[in-house]
Design a protein around this motif. Structure first.
Motif, PDB file in Angstrom:
ATOM      1  N   PRO A 270       0.674  -1.211  -0.128  1.00  0.00           N
ATOM      2  CA  PRO A 270       0.076   0.013  -0.060  1.00  0.00           C
ATOM      3  C   PRO A 270       0.886   1.178   0.076  1.00  0.00           C
ATOM      4  CG  PRO A 270       0.134  -0.958   2.324  1.00  0.00           C
ATOM      5  CD  PRO A 270       1.078  -1.747   1.303  1.00  0.00           C
ATOM      6  N   GLY A 271       2.073   1.237  -0.271  1.00  0.00           N
ATOM      7  CA  GLY A 271       2.931   2.285  -0.350  1.00  0.00           C
ATOM      8  C   GLY A 271       2.511   3.347  -1.358  1.00  0.00           C
ATOM      9  N   ALA A 272       2.884   4.720  -1.249  1.00  0.00           N
ATOM     10  CA  ALA A 272       2.529   5.788  -2.014  1.00  0.00           C
ATOM     11  C   ALA A 272       3.193   5.739  -3.351  1.00  0.00           C
ATOM     12  CB  ALA A 272       2.624   7.083  -1.236  1.00  0.00           C
TER      13      ALA A 272
ATOM     14  N   ALA B  69      -5.641   2.226  -1.215  1.00  0.00           N
ATOM     15  CA  ALA B  69      -6.468   3.203  -1.979  1.00  0.00           C
ATOM     16  C   ALA B  69      -6.959   4.267  -1.094  1.00  0.00           C
ATOM     17  CB  ALA B  69      -7.599   2.389  -2.564  1.00  0.00           C
ATOM     18  N   LEU B  70      -7.570   3.693   0.108  1.00  0.00           N
ATOM     19  CA  LEU B  70      -8.320   4.907   0.991  1.00  0.00           C
ATOM     20  C   LEU B  70      -6.988   5.656   1.773  1.00  0.00           C
ATOM     21  CD1 LEU B  70     -10.412   2.566   3.154  1.00  0.00           C
ATOM     22  CD2 LEU B  70     -11.079   4.241   1.331  1.00  0.00           C
ATOM     23  N   GLY B  71      -5.990   5.113   1.938  1.00  0.00           N
ATOM     24  CA  GLY B  71      -4.722   6.022   2.388  1.00  0.00           C
ATOM     25  C   GLY B  71      -4.453   7.148   1.379  1.00  0.00           C
ATOM     26  N   ASN B  72      -4.572   7.053   0.121  1.00  0.00           N
ATOM     27  CA  ASN B  72      -4.335   8.121  -0.987  1.00  0.00           C
ATOM     28  C   ASN B  72      -5.267   8.867  -1.229  1.00  0.00           C
ATOM     29  OD1 ASN B  72      -1.353   7.503  -2.109  1.00  0.00           O
ATOM     30  ND2 ASN B  72      -2.076   5.554  -1.535  1.00  0.00           N
ATOM     31  N   GLY B  73      -6.547   8.679  -0.386  1.00  0.00           N
ATOM     32  CA  GLY B  73      -7.672   9.734  -0.675  1.00  0.00           C
ATOM     33  C   GLY B  73      -8.578   8.960  -2.001  1.00  0.00           C
TER      34      GLY B  73
END
Length: 265
Positions: free
Chosen positions: A194-196, A233-237
């Motif tokens: 889940p990394g950016a 996905a959620l962590g990146n908005g």
């Protein structure tokens, strides 16, 4: 924990709300033994309606190789572009002008280094570590990681996933190596979900395909693994569509989280 979101009947219910889909490959489009034609058809229908699809995978193989593999499975005309964790790792190696790497993972994963001026070497001669998977034999793993940490080497981890049990088989992944390296005080860079980094690369590809910037709220991430696909996905908005029924949603699940047993239109 938040209640599980109600299951959607099909992707068509979300088509008007999202302009871009970032879709996982393994577990959504195929499972290595079977291709899921309804999933490919759903992505094709989304594109036919004006949407953009970028496949996003933690595979250790470069995107061009993955694209060939998908075509061989009959998966084509379902996406505009794709990006893998290997692509991100390759860019970082090139950008840092790294020439000597110590590779941890299966020998077949060394396709990641294809056409790069990179040579796999022992850890004491390396400028960086690249981990694509858990080694078949881990007898010397701690000694290797301790030596690398002492030298201050960065570890590129292509797949932050840790483990999975399939039937009676327990599988271990690169994320376990990364966790052990952190325990030695080593620095880890995650090139996969889940990394950016991989999401940033996928968004760049989507915006180039559409010829304009894309509002993050108009992006939907699709995948079958909560810790990688949904959290990423959620962590990146973005919105997140979880495929499958076995895993619960994260505690911070919001109105941007959806679920379906399998991807269909």
């Amino acid at each position: 924990m938040a209640d599980a979101p109600a299951a959607l009947a099909g992707l068509s219910r979300l088509a008007e709300a999202y302009a871009v889909i970032l879709c996982d490959v393994f577990g959504v489009l195929h499972d290595a033994t079977r291709v899921f034609p309804a999933a490919a058809a759903a992505l094709a229908a989304f594109r036919a309606g004006g949407g953009t699809v970028v496949l996003i995978s933690n595979a250790a193989e470069p995107g061009a190789r993955l694209s060939e593999s998908l075509r061989a499975r009959g998966i084509r005309d379902t996406y505009d572009d794709l990006v893998t964790a290997a692509d991100v790792a390759r860019s970082l190696l090139v950008g840092a002008t790294v020439r000597r790497v110590h590779h941890i993972g299966a020998a077949r994963d060394r396709v990641l280094f294809a056409d790069l001026p990179v040579t796999p070497v022992p850890v004491d001669a390396a400028e960086q570590i690249v981990c694509t998977g858990y080694p078949d034999c881990d007898d010397d793993l701690d000694a290797t990681l301790a030596a690398a940490a002492q030298r201050g080497l960065h570890l590129l981890c292509t797949n932050p996933d840790t483990c999975l049990t399939v039937g009676a088989t327990h599988l271990r992944f690169a994320g376990l190596v990364a966790a052990r390296y952190r325990a030695f005080g080593g620095h880890v860079v995650e090139t996969g979900k889940p990394g950016a980094l991989i999401y940033r690369r996928a968004l760049d590809k989507a915006e180039r395909s559409r010829g304009q910037p894309v509002d993050p709220t108009r992006i939907l991430g699709i995948g079958d693994t909560v810790a990688l696909d949904v959290v990423g996905a959620l962590g990146n908005g973005f919105g997140a569509l979880h495929i499958g029924t076995a895993q619960p949603p994260p505690a911070d699940a919001s109105t941007r989280l959806y679920r379906m047993p399998a991807l269909v239109w």
